[in-house]
Design an enzyme around this catalytic site. Sequence first.
Site, PDB file in Angstrom:
ATOM      1  N   LYS A   8       0.796  -1.233   0.000  1.00 56.78           N
ATOM      2  CA  LYS A   8       0.000   0.000   0.000  1.00 56.78           C
ATOM      3  C   LYS A   8       0.829   1.285   0.000  1.00 56.78           C
ATOM      4  O   LYS A   8       0.339   2.355  -0.364  1.00 56.78           O
ATOM      5  CB  LYS A   8      -0.876   0.040   1.272  1.00 56.78           C
ATOM      6  CG  LYS A   8      -2.012  -0.910   1.271  1.00 56.78           C
ATOM      7  CD  LYS A   8      -2.218  -1.511   2.661  1.00 56.78           C
ATOM      8  CE  LYS A   8      -1.940  -2.960   2.589  1.00 56.78           C
ATOM      9  NZ  LYS A   8      -1.812  -3.768   3.689  1.00 56.78           N
ATOM     10  N   GLY A  41      -7.550  -7.147   0.992  1.00 54.81           N
ATOM     11  CA  GLY A  41      -7.218  -8.402   0.331  1.00 54.81           C
ATOM     12  C   GLY A  41      -8.179  -8.748  -0.790  1.00 54.81           C
ATOM     13  O   GLY A  41      -8.306  -8.023  -1.771  1.00 54.81           O
ATOM     14  N   GLY A  87      -0.030 -15.493   8.666  1.00 57.04           N
ATOM     15  CA  GLY A  87       0.475 -14.726   7.529  1.00 57.04           C
ATOM     16  C   GLY A  87      -0.398 -13.550   7.154  1.00 57.04           C
ATOM     17  O   GLY A  87      -0.315 -13.025   6.048  1.00 57.04           O
ATOM     18  N   GLU A  96       0.812  -7.618   9.200  1.00 60.91           N
ATOM     19  CA  GLU A  96       1.863  -6.951   8.442  1.00 60.91           C
ATOM     20  C   GLU A  96       3.233  -7.412   8.928  1.00 60.91           C
ATOM     21  O   GLU A  96       3.381  -7.856  10.083  1.00 60.91           O
ATOM     22  CB  GLU A  96       1.750  -5.432   8.634  1.00 60.91           C
ATOM     23  CG  GLU A  96       0.608  -4.799   7.875  1.00 60.91           C
ATOM     24  CD  GLU A  96       0.791  -4.883   6.371  1.00 60.91           C
ATOM     25  OE1 GLU A  96       1.884  -4.572   5.869  1.00 60.91           O
ATOM     26  OE2 GLU A  96      -0.156  -5.271   5.684  1.00 60.91           O
ATOM     27  N   ASP A 150      -2.311   0.709   8.969  1.00 59.81           N
ATOM     28  CA  ASP A 150      -2.746  -0.107   7.831  1.00 59.81           C
ATOM     29  C   ASP A 150      -4.156   0.322   7.399  1.00 59.81           C
ATOM     30  O   ASP A 150      -4.431   0.480   6.202  1.00 59.81           O
ATOM     31  CB  ASP A 150      -2.722  -1.592   8.203  1.00 59.81           C
ATOM     32  CG  ASP A 150      -3.162  -2.468   7.043  1.00 59.81           C
ATOM     33  OD1 ASP A 150      -2.419  -2.563   6.056  1.00 59.81           O
ATOM     34  OD2 ASP A 150      -4.272  -3.033   7.115  1.00 59.81           O
ATOM     35  N   LYS A 159      -5.348   2.118   3.741  1.00 56.22           N
ATOM     36  CA  LYS A 159      -6.434   1.632   2.883  1.00 56.22           C
ATOM     37  C   LYS A 159      -7.471   2.722   2.667  1.00 56.22           C
ATOM     38  O   LYS A 159      -7.976   2.907   1.550  1.00 56.22           O
ATOM     39  CB  LYS A 159      -7.066   0.394   3.523  1.00 56.22           C
ATOM     40  CG  LYS A 159      -6.120  -0.799   3.518  1.00 56.22           C
ATOM     41  CD  LYS A 159      -6.604  -1.912   4.425  1.00 56.22           C
ATOM     42  CE  LYS A 159      -5.700  -3.129   4.348  1.00 56.22           C
ATOM     43  NZ  LYS A 159      -5.998  -4.130   5.385  1.00 56.22           N
ATOM     44  N   GLY A 203      -6.226 -15.983   5.747  1.00 58.96           N
ATOM     45  CA  GLY A 203      -4.852 -16.197   5.304  1.00 58.96           C
ATOM     46  C   GLY A 203      -4.609 -15.306   4.098  1.00 58.96           C
ATOM     47  O   GLY A 203      -5.496 -14.550   3.682  1.00 58.96           O
TER      48      GLY A 203
END
Length: 345
Positions: A136, A165, A217, A220, A231, A235, A328
């Site tokens: 990003k 995602g 996973g 970040e 984060d 976005k 995930g």
Amino acid sequence: MSALGLNSSLAPVDLILVGLGNVQQRLLYLLDTRRALLAERYGLDLRVVGVADSRGAAAGEIDPGELLRHKQAGGGAGDFAGGGGQPGASALDLVRQVRADVLVEASPVNLSDGEPALGFVLAAIARGMSVVLANKAPLALRFQDVHDAAQRAGVGLAFSATVCGGLPVVNVGMRDLVAARIERVEGVFNSTSNYILSEMARGAPYAAALAEAQQRGIAETNPRLDVEGWDSANKLTIVANAVLRFACSVRDVKPVIGIEGAERQGAEGVVRLLGIAQRRAGGGYDLSVQPTLLPHDHKLAQVNGWQMGVLYTSDLFEQVFIAIDERGPTGTAAAMLRDVVNLRR
Ligand SMILES: NC(=O)c1ccc[n+]([C@@H]2O[C@H](COP(=O)([O-])OP(=O)(O)OC[C@H]3O[C@@H](n4cnc5c(N)ncnc54)[C@H](OP(=O)(O)O)[C@@H]3O)[C@@H](O)[C@H]2O)c1
């Protein structure tokens, strides 16, 4: 038929992959296992011609399944014998030297200046490559510059993976809310902090919930980006630029408050870390990220655990609510694949 058994009338699309972590390893898996489907459904032959991680780069005809196994066994791009590996070579070397159609960028977020990813992206655009991003930072800091550079060069720029995602927040906003005046965007944009908040509401310790997100996973590389709200702010900034056409950077999101201490507010409803863009009477938008107490029947109060969700409120479409349950990095990898395919359709 080609050496790998695919029809030679397929349109080849040559990819450079930068970053070979959680997300790109899932993309390698998809490129390996969905190859025939991509050929049959879209007439495309997606080929990996260059890869780079933090320690080196490789260029050539790269078999995604072979590279995935090599990486999972502890190898790096630089010592990948199946693709001309060069230890110490950088992603920038790769982008400058290898001919490809699309740069697929998923290296870690750096919010101080967007580098080195920003440099990779601008170099690829200058060489006539389209760019697909999961990272990003280049857009959260320099959306208009990257967008303008891509327009001038006549190349594609796609970034649906950068916002939630696999959830098509950007696609729905840009493509489907045609002619609407969007009054408000509210989102649970970050699944790591949402999961931690949900677990803390059930009495789980903060550290255990964070460790679980890292193990899956989803967190970040630097999880402070998740729990301190940055984060989500990244976005929201991308949505503001791309969907609301409001030129801004992540520095314009005020306040940005993370989830630390948020559980104390939880008695009367549900606390969610919300990113909000609220249209100002005089034009433009106020942008903020903070833990917010929601009544139980609010759409975003129902976005639990690993879920993320976004609510668009506009004059023509009233309330459009979308959500995803993403446990995930596969959804993010699939979003990058979607972007590559959509750039060619
Ligand atoms: N994970 C998710 O669910 C998700 C969702 C949406 C967006 N994203 C974004 O996708 C990106 C990657 O996330 P991830 O979870 O895959 O991260 P990750 O597992 O930490 O992987 C990062 C990868 O980038 C490589 N790298 C680091 N510095 C580099 C450099 N200077 N040049 C080239 N490669 C470099 C690392 O190399 P080594 O392998 O050598 O360490 C590693 O392969 C991030 O920007 C993240 O914000 C992730």
